[in-house]
Design an enzyme around this catalytic site. Structure first.
Site, PDB file in Angstrom:
ATOM      1  N   GLY A 338      33.464 -39.025  10.258  1.00  0.00           N
ATOM      2  CA  GLY A 338      34.045 -38.372   9.087  1.00  0.00           C
ATOM      3  C   GLY A 338      35.555 -38.385   9.192  1.00  0.00           C
ATOM      4  N   SER A 343      36.135 -30.200   3.130  1.00  0.00           N
ATOM      5  CA  SER A 343      36.541 -29.464   1.928  1.00  0.00           C
ATOM      6  C   SER A 343      37.986 -28.986   2.000  1.00  0.00           C
ATOM      7  CB  SER A 343      35.610 -28.271   1.716  1.00  0.00           C
ATOM      8  OG  SER A 343      35.603 -27.445   2.866  1.00  0.00           O
ATOM      9  N   CYS A 345      40.329 -30.843   3.784  1.00  0.00           N
ATOM     10  CA  CYS A 345      41.076 -31.997   4.316  1.00  0.00           C
ATOM     11  C   CYS A 345      41.990 -32.614   3.269  1.00  0.00           C
ATOM     12  CB  CYS A 345      40.118 -33.103   4.735  1.00  0.00           C
ATOM     13  SG  CYS A 345      38.981 -32.627   5.991  1.00  0.00           S
ATOM     14  N   GLY A 379      31.637 -33.145   7.917  1.00  0.00           N
ATOM     15  CA  GLY A 379      32.508 -32.818   6.787  1.00  0.00           C
ATOM     16  C   GLY A 379      31.963 -33.257   5.434  1.00  0.00           C
ATOM     17  N   TYR A 424      39.743 -19.678   5.205  1.00  0.00           N
ATOM     18  CA  TYR A 424      39.204 -20.939   5.736  1.00  0.00           C
ATOM     19  C   TYR A 424      40.343 -21.944   5.706  1.00  0.00           C
ATOM     20  CZ  TYR A 424      36.234 -25.082   6.268  1.00  0.00           C
ATOM     21  OH  TYR A 424      35.656 -26.245   6.718  1.00  0.00           O
ATOM     22  N   ARG A 425      40.713 -22.495   6.863  1.00  0.00           N
ATOM     23  CA  ARG A 425      41.849 -23.415   6.866  1.00  0.00           C
ATOM     24  C   ARG A 425      41.524 -24.677   7.658  1.00  0.00           C
ATOM     25  NH1 ARG A 425      45.862 -19.924  10.826  1.00  0.00           N
ATOM     26  NH2 ARG A 425      44.944 -20.530  12.806  1.00  0.00           N
ATOM     27  N   GLY A 428      44.188 -29.212  10.511  1.00  0.00           N
ATOM     28  CA  GLY A 428      45.431 -29.969  10.343  1.00  0.00           C
ATOM     29  C   GLY A 428      46.375 -29.276   9.381  1.00  0.00           C
ATOM     30  N   ARG A 440      45.259 -32.619  17.873  1.00  0.00           N
ATOM     31  CA  ARG A 440      44.132 -33.233  17.172  1.00  0.00           C
ATOM     32  C   ARG A 440      44.623 -34.276  16.168  1.00  0.00           C
ATOM     33  NH1 ARG A 440      39.275 -29.798  15.633  1.00  0.00           N
ATOM     34  NH2 ARG A 440      38.203 -30.828  13.957  1.00  0.00           N
TER      35      ARG A 440
HETATM   36  P1  XMP Z   1      33.705 -29.073   5.503  1.00  0.00           P
HETATM   37  O1  XMP Z   1      33.600 -29.977   4.302  1.00  0.00           O
HETATM   38  O2  XMP Z   1      32.382 -28.750   6.080  1.00  0.00           O
HETATM   39  O3  XMP Z   1      34.491 -29.948   6.589  1.00  0.00           O
HETATM   40  O4  XMP Z   1      34.526 -27.859   5.190  1.00  0.00           O
HETATM   41  C1  XMP Z   1      34.702 -29.524   7.899  1.00  0.00           C
HETATM   42  C2  XMP Z   1      35.253 -30.673   8.718  1.00  0.00           C
HETATM   43  O5  XMP Z   1      36.534 -31.086   8.228  1.00  0.00           O
HETATM   44  C3  XMP Z   1      37.299 -31.646   9.311  1.00  0.00           C
HETATM   45  N1  XMP Z   1      38.615 -30.991   9.301  1.00  0.00           N
HETATM   46  C4  XMP Z   1      39.724 -31.532   8.792  1.00  0.00           C
HETATM   47  N2  XMP Z   1      39.988 -32.766   8.293  1.00  0.00           N
HETATM   48  N3  XMP Z   1      42.219 -32.131   7.873  1.00  0.00           N
HETATM   49  C5  XMP Z   1      41.236 -33.062   7.834  1.00  0.00           C
HETATM   50  O6  XMP Z   1      41.479 -34.185   7.375  1.00  0.00           O
HETATM   51  C6  XMP Z   1      42.045 -30.874   8.370  1.00  0.00           C
HETATM   52  O7  XMP Z   1      42.944 -30.038   8.368  1.00  0.00           O
HETATM   53  C7  XMP Z   1      40.732 -30.560   8.865  1.00  0.00           C
HETATM   54  N4  XMP Z   1      40.214 -29.466   9.452  1.00  0.00           N
HETATM   55  C8  XMP Z   1      38.916 -29.754   9.716  1.00  0.00           C
HETATM   56  C9  XMP Z   1      36.538 -31.399  10.581  1.00  0.00           C
HETATM   57  O8  XMP Z   1      35.928 -32.607  10.941  1.00  0.00           O
HETATM   58  C10 XMP Z   1      35.531 -30.331  10.164  1.00  0.00           C
HETATM   59  O9  XMP Z   1      34.378 -30.310  10.954  1.00  0.00           O
END
Ligand code: XMP
Length: 521
Positions: A338, A343, A345, A379, A424-425, A428, A440
């Site tokens: 992924g 959500s 990202c 994700g 929820y943040r 990144g 990361r």
């Molecule tokens: P969902 O869609 O379940 O996704 O909320 C969670 C996953 O998103 C990834 N993740 C990020 N990807 N920037 C990104 O591009 C970010 O700041 C970020 N934070 C998390 C991660 O793989 C997570 O499990």
């Protein structure tokens, strides 16, 4: 029931297997809502489907769902809830190493039904103070163990004396003395503490609390009959908690491929820390980064594989066949797939890279099969139907947003315009990177340097508890499997047939032309 040749060939002209469907769309990236699955003749009842999965040797999950290693999703409370429902939580790494060690210990030492750190009172406290505490903290109970300054059990303050009329009295004047309080030594809890407590309550009519002490009579926990009864009833649930060989709950933790002051992989720190996690009983480590097909991640995985030959390793994230091959060759057992679907990202917007999730899963899963590693889809999952589609290509899924509104996720509840939310943040996002996750995304933790965030800071509406959210998701997965005649996840992968959906087809899939009174799910 066997279909005739004619109907078979008509179906297969429209509804294609993964190996026919995805290569036919090799010029476009597809994600969950772009496709739908075709139903098949079925003798499978949804409630009888099996959802267990082996992610690596020694890592067996009873449901294929993992909570994300994010600082607004998974700490010990979430990991405990996930493991109790048969899944897995990955403790995030935006915290000092020693804190991550204690978070893992909390999960591994958790005894279901045992309140391990009960609210206590002191002998010289006033009952009025206890009443104030109950009001301030909104406690729904009023019986409290009483301990001295060294944590030794002095007695039990029963609810029927915690009354306004006794408010000027000291706890010591009203408590049930130690000699009359029922206890069990923590040494005697054995492998099945709930069964022990359950038998105790049957053998002692009228007693509703059982305290746990050590050899020095220090308090270590409290069983209540109502908790034990609820858990005993839940034991008939289809999906059992995920446990290790010593009956402890499963727990994973994420680490990043951090670098030292010279820009080299910080081998000593990573090895010492993971060694500590393993000592505490960690079941799987996840080398979790935004770009897994990179030297730093490969070196970290190779180093961990050499140092801990038996430890299951999840590594990622990748979206290419070459990325899977690379991490598998470095020694990972399970590959996280992924880049940009999450959500929160913004990687695809900021960096212009990333692949829509279903295409990424098809490409990576084919190489994973060849390399004998598993794949977790990480994700972009917003509903149970996405999980069903994911599991036709992956072995498990990782969800962040779906769990971020649960009471078990870290963070306080906030109220705006009468609605309740939790933070929820993205890991990144600027705030999360400042708190430690910059590595990361390939940045240093130096917050004075300008970096481009790849995630947003957001809110999720508060939802029910993890087991309620999971019950909905599992129900959906089982329905999907029933429609495809798949009794287990291997059959789901084998039987899946896909068709592309037009924008009109997508609109048709959601409630339409009605005034919705109650949201589904
Ligand atoms: P969902 O869609 O379940 O996704 O909320 C969670 C996953 O998103 C990834 N993740 C990020 N990807 N920037 C990104 O591009 C970010 O700041 C970020 N934070 C998390 C991660 O793989 C997570 O499990």
């Amino acid at each position: 029931m066997a279909a005739s040749k004619e109907t078979d060939s008509l179906d297969s002209k429209f509804y294609k297997t993964a190996d026919v469907f995805f290569p036919a769309y090799s010029n476009i990236g597809l994600t969950f809502d772009d496709v739908t699955l075709a139903t098949l003749y079925s003798e499978v009842l949804p409630r009888e489907t099996q959802l267990d999965i082996v992610l690596a040797e020694g890592l067996h999950l009873n449901i294929p769902i993992i909570s994300s290693d994010m600082d607004t999703v998974t700490e010990s409370r979430m990991a405990i809830a996930m493991a109790l429902s048969g899944g897995l939580g990955l403790i995030h790494y935006n915290m000092p190493d020693r804190e991550q060690l204690s978070e893992v210990s909390r999960v591994k030492n958790h005894v279901h039904g045992l309140i391990q750190d009960p609210i206590k009172t002191a002998p010289d406290q006033l009952i009025g103070d206890v009443l104030n505490l109950i009001e301030k903290k909104h406690f729904a109970f009023s019986t409290f163990p009483v301990v001295d300054a060294h944590g030794k059990l002095v007695g039990l303050l029963p609810g029927h004396v915690v009354k306004q009329r006794y408010s000027k009295r000291k706890v010591v004047e009203a408590l049930t003395p130690r000699t009359q309080v029922q206890t069990i030594n923590k040494r005697d809890l054995g492998h099945d503490p709930i069964a022990k407590a359950d038998k105790f309550f049957t053998d002692h009519p009228g007693i509703h609390k059982l305290l746990v002490v050590d050899d020095q009579d220090r308090l270590h926990g409290l069983f209540t009959m109502s908790d034990v009864e609820r858990i005993t009833q839940e034991r008939n649930a289809q999906f059992k908690p995920g446990r290790d060989a010593e009956f402890r709950l499963l727990c994973g933790a994420a680490v990043s491929a951090t670098r030292n002051a010279f820009g080299e992989l910080d081998r000593e720190r990573i090895l010492t820390h993971v060694g500590g996690l393993v000592e505490r009983g960690l079941d799987v480590v996840a080398v979790s980064t935004a770009h897994g097909h990179s030297k730093g991640v490969g070196d970290a995985v190779r180093m961990l594989r050499d140092a801990f030959p038996k430890l299951p390793i999840i590594a990622g994230n990748v979206t290419s066949a070459a990325g899977v091959e690379y991490l598998a060759d470095c020694g990972a057992n399970c590959i996280k797939v992924g880049q940009g679907p999450g959500s929160i990202c913004t990687t695809r917007i900021v960096a212009g890279v990333g692949i829509p999730q279903l295409t990424a899963l098809y490409v990576t899963s084919r190489t994973a099969q060849k390399k004998r590693v598993t794949v977790v889809a990480d994700g972009g999952i917003t509903k149970s139907g996405d999980i069903v589609k994911s599991l036709t290509l992956s072995d498990a899924v990782i969800c962040g947003g779906l769990f971020a509104g649960c009471p078990e996720a870290p963070g306080e509840v906030m109220e705006f315009s009468g609605k309740r939310y939790k933070q929820y943040r993205g890991m990144g996002s600027l705030a999360a990177m400042k708190a430690g996750s910059a590595a990361r995304y390939g940045h240093s933790n130096d917050t004075n340097r300008k970096v481009a965030p790849e995630g947003v800071e957001a809110l999720k509406e508060v939802t029910g508890s993890v087991d309620r959210v999971l019950a909905q998701l599992i129900g959906g997965i089982q329905s999907g499997m029933g429609y495809l005649g798949a009794a287990n996840l291997a059959q789901l992968r084998e039987k899946a047939r896909y068709i592309r959906v037009s924008p009109a087809g997508q609109r048709e899939a959601a409630p339409h032309d009605v005034v919705e009174l109650k949201a589904g799910g």
